[in-house]
Design a protein around this motif. Structure first.
Motif, PDB file in Angstrom:
ATOM      1  N   VAL A 181       0.845  -1.204   0.000  1.00  9.94           N
ATOM      2  CA  VAL A 181       0.000   0.000   0.000  1.00  9.94           C
ATOM      3  C   VAL A 181       0.877   1.250   0.000  1.00  9.94           C
ATOM      4  N   ASN A 182       1.890   1.265   0.821  1.00  8.68           N
ATOM      5  CA  ASN A 182       2.770   2.427   0.928  1.00  8.68           C
ATOM      6  C   ASN A 182       3.431   2.760  -0.404  1.00  8.68           C
ATOM      7  N   ALA A 183       3.737   1.731  -1.193  1.00  4.74           N
ATOM      8  CA  ALA A 183       4.401   1.950  -2.484  1.00  4.74           C
ATOM      9  C   ALA A 183       3.452   2.459  -3.555  1.00  4.74           C
ATOM     10  N   ASN A 184       2.159   2.437  -3.273  1.00  5.57           N
ATOM     11  CA  ASN A 184       1.180   2.813  -4.285  1.00  5.57           C
ATOM     12  C   ASN A 184       0.361   4.038  -3.893  1.00  5.57           C
ATOM     13  N   PHE A 185       0.915   4.870  -3.019  1.00  2.00           N
ATOM     14  CA  PHE A 185       0.247   6.115  -2.653  1.00  2.00           C
ATOM     15  C   PHE A 185       0.003   6.963  -3.901  1.00  2.00           C
ATOM     16  N   GLY A 186      -1.137   7.587  -3.975  1.00  4.74           N
ATOM     17  CA  GLY A 186      -1.418   8.505  -5.068  1.00  4.74           C
ATOM     18  C   GLY A 186      -2.884   8.535  -5.421  1.00  4.74           C
ATOM     19  N   ILE A 187      -3.224   9.391  -6.379  1.00  6.03           N
ATOM     20  CA  ILE A 187      -4.592   9.542  -6.842  1.00  6.03           C
ATOM     21  C   ILE A 187      -4.916   8.406  -7.803  1.00  6.03           C
ATOM     22  N   CYS A 188      -6.046   7.782  -7.596  1.00  9.28           N
ATOM     23  CA  CYS A 188      -6.427   6.660  -8.464  1.00  9.28           C
ATOM     24  C   CYS A 188      -6.753   7.136  -9.877  1.00  9.28           C
ATOM     25  N   CYS A 189      -7.463   8.232  -9.977  1.00  3.79           N
ATOM     26  CA  CYS A 189      -7.926   8.706 -11.280  1.00  3.79           C
ATOM     27  C   CYS A 189      -7.800  10.219 -11.335  1.00  3.79           C
ATOM     28  N   PRO A 190      -6.649  10.752 -11.752  1.00  4.48           N
ATOM     29  CA  PRO A 190      -6.474  12.201 -11.823  1.00  4.48           C
ATOM     30  C   PRO A 190      -7.577  12.856 -12.652  1.00  4.48           C
ATOM     31  N   GLY A 191      -8.154  13.900 -12.090  1.00  5.39           N
ATOM     32  CA  GLY A 191      -9.214  14.628 -12.785  1.00  5.39           C
ATOM     33  C   GLY A 191     -10.613  14.233 -12.346  1.00  5.39           C
ATOM     34  N   ASP A 192     -10.749  13.116 -11.637  1.00  6.54           N
ATOM     35  CA  ASP A 192     -12.071  12.676 -11.176  1.00  6.54           C
ATOM     36  C   ASP A 192     -12.337  13.307  -9.812  1.00  6.54           C
ATOM     37  N   PHE A 193     -12.714  14.571  -9.831  1.00  7.42           N
ATOM     38  CA  PHE A 193     -12.830  15.331  -8.586  1.00  7.42           C
ATOM     39  C   PHE A 193     -14.037  14.929  -7.747  1.00  7.42           C
ATOM     40  N   ASN A 194     -15.089  14.405  -8.382  1.00 10.70           N
ATOM     41  CA  ASN A 194     -16.275  14.013  -7.613  1.00 10.70           C
ATOM     42  C   ASN A 194     -16.328  12.516  -7.335  1.00 10.70           C
ATOM     43  N   ASN A 195     -15.251  11.807  -7.665  1.00  8.54           N
ATOM     44  CA  ASN A 195     -15.097  10.386  -7.318  1.00  8.54           C
ATOM     45  C   ASN A 195     -16.243   9.524  -7.841  1.00  8.54           C
ATOM     46  N   ASP A 196     -16.683   9.805  -9.091  1.00  7.68           N
ATOM     47  CA  ASP A 196     -17.723   8.966  -9.701  1.00  7.68           C
ATOM     48  C   ASP A 196     -17.143   8.029 -10.754  1.00  7.68           C
ATOM     49  N   ARG A 197     -15.801   7.930 -10.790  1.00  2.91           N
ATOM     50  CA  ARG A 197     -15.063   7.041 -11.693  1.00  2.91           C
ATOM     51  C   ARG A 197     -15.215   7.451 -13.158  1.00  2.91           C
ATOM     52  N   LEU A 198     -15.511   8.720 -13.375  1.00  2.00           N
ATOM     53  CA  LEU A 198     -15.553   9.294 -14.717  1.00  2.00           C
ATOM     54  C   LEU A 198     -14.923  10.680 -14.663  1.00  2.00           C
ATOM     55  N   VAL A 199     -14.195  11.035 -15.701  1.00  2.00           N
ATOM     56  CA  VAL A 199     -13.710  12.413 -15.850  1.00  2.00           C
ATOM     57  C   VAL A 199     -14.536  13.034 -16.967  1.00  2.00           C
ATOM     58  N   ASN A 200     -15.360  14.023 -16.609  1.00  2.00           N
ATOM     59  CA  ASN A 200     -16.294  14.575 -17.578  1.00  2.00           C
ATOM     60  C   ASN A 200     -16.604  16.028 -17.254  1.00  2.00           C
ATOM     61  N   ASN A 201     -17.693  16.531 -17.818  1.00  2.00           N
ATOM     62  CA  ASN A 201     -18.036  17.947 -17.655  1.00  2.00           C
ATOM     63  C   ASN A 201     -18.315  18.320 -16.201  1.00  2.00           C
TER      64      ASN A 201
END
Length: 383
Positions: A181-201
């Motif tokens: 887990v420690n080696a994989n710190f970071g954002i799962c999906c850059p740009g998905d600010f509302n955490n709905d697993r889509l980057v859109n409007n």
């Protein structure tokens, strides 16, 4: 940004249009209305349609061959590294409708299932496209690390109790899992600010509403890391538009049977040119069994104990389970996944006997009480 992420995190930066063939030519054996991998997913239901049946065996036969290296191999039921006739035999033994609440898959909902549910208390397992995000907030961080640390020494529950913190599969939660887990710190999906697993409007609107300098601690909308949210970040965000998980072919925020339905008709299709094509996940120029295997490995995680589908297994789910105690899908006498006129015919043929066929309340008689139970359960089984 993410430091070291598994292959499942990667996603194409260029959206490829869904071909008309994939929309119009969905196989008859594929599911058509699967909402999510919720409490009805069960062993053997490869195509995610709520029942393990001949269609799953047909899909398994398409996957016959060696498992790809370095990842899960959905369909290798005996764990010998190859999908073959032996796995088909095992799958045939799993045939039947998925039963909401039957956590040990013995055909009944009882105290054994309650024990499994209670040892499952907490967050549902992470989704395969962000496998270390245990609290489902879109970021692998110290909060996820603490959840693994809190479960060190775990995986000792009753048979069927999940253990998502055993990341290296050695049967124990220890410092090796913490290190992963420690080696994989970071954002799962850059740009998905509302955490709905889509980057859109919707994410674009959030970014534009936060134009300006970031605080000293930084801000998630600063995609280029220069401490100001501006048109450069907007350009980066537009380049990220699309689903977070590569297997989300219909871009609905889920990876499930609906995506499989789009991919299956394309198996055998060659991809001309170096640009690749829709569904060729490994980029080898052809859509084949390896792409289907990869998609199945990306399916949204099952969480069968989360009966109210709120992402957490807790007392609310235990209360629901207590109300389900009894045989699975009461009234489905022919085991086809629904209670209908065929089952009514079976019960009427045994009416007035001592059962056991048709004796739904186990009182030793097939009578009007059993008829009432069957009629009250008319319709599809499961969720």
């Amino acid at each position: 940004m993410t430091t070291t992420l598994p292959a499942a995190h990667g996603r194409a930066r260029r959206r490829l249009a869904i071909p008309a063939l994939a929309i119009g030519a969905i196989l008859a054996s594929a599911p058509t209305s699967i909402a999510s991998r919720g409490p009805c997913c069960c062993p053997g239901d490869l195509n995610d349609d709520g029942i393990a049946d001949q269609r799953d065996i047909q899909l398994l036969m398409l996957l016959f061959g060696p498992c790809p290296p370095g990842g899960p191999c959905v369909g290798d039921f005996n764990g010998d590294g190859i999908i073959d006739a032996l796995d088909a035999v095992i799958l045939a033994g799993l045939a039947g409708p998925c039963c909401r609440g039957d956590l040990n898959h013995d055909g009944r909902i009882d105290a054994f299932d309650m024990a499994i549910l209670q040892c499952s208390f907490g967050f549902c397992p992470p989704d395969p496209c962000c496998p270390y995000d245990f609290n489902h907030d879109g970021v692998v961080d110290v909060n996820d690390l603490n959840l693994v640390i809190a479960n060190i020494g775990g995986c000792n529950g009753p048979v069927g109790c999940p253990c998502p913190w055993d990341l290296n599969g050695d049967g124990v939660v220890d410092l090796n899992d913490v290190a992963i887990v420690n080696a994989n710190f970071g954002i799962c999906c850059p740009g998905d600010f509302n955490n709905d697993r889509l980057v859109n409007n919707q994410d674009l609107a959030i970014l534009q509403a936060n134009f300006g300098p970031c605080p000293v601690t930084g801000c998630p909308w600063d995609l280029d890391g220069n401490m100001i949210v501006d048109l450069n970040d907007q350009a980066i965000l537009l380049s990220l538009f699309g689903p977070c998980c590569p297997g989300d072919l219909n871009a609905d925020g889920c990876t499930n049977g609906q995506d499989l339905a789009l991919l299956l008709p394309l198996v055998g299709t060659a991809c001309p040119g170096p640009a690749g094509c829709f569904g060729d996940f490994n980029g080898d120029g052809v859509i084949d069994r390896l792409d289907v295997l990869r998609l199945l490995a990306w399916f949204d995680a099952c969480c069968p104990a989360d009966l109210n589908r709120d992402g957490v297994v807790d007392l609310a789910d235990a209360n629901i389970l207590a109300g389900l105690f009894g045989p699975c899908c009461l009234g489905d006498l022919n085991g086809d996944g629904r209670v209908d006129t065929a089952d009514l015919g079976i019960l009427l043929a045994n009416f007035g006997t001592g059962g056991p066929i048709g004796d739904l309340n186990n009182d030793g008689f097939v009578d009007t009480a059993d008829l009432g139970l069957l009629l009250s359960n008319f319709g599809p089984c499961g969720c």
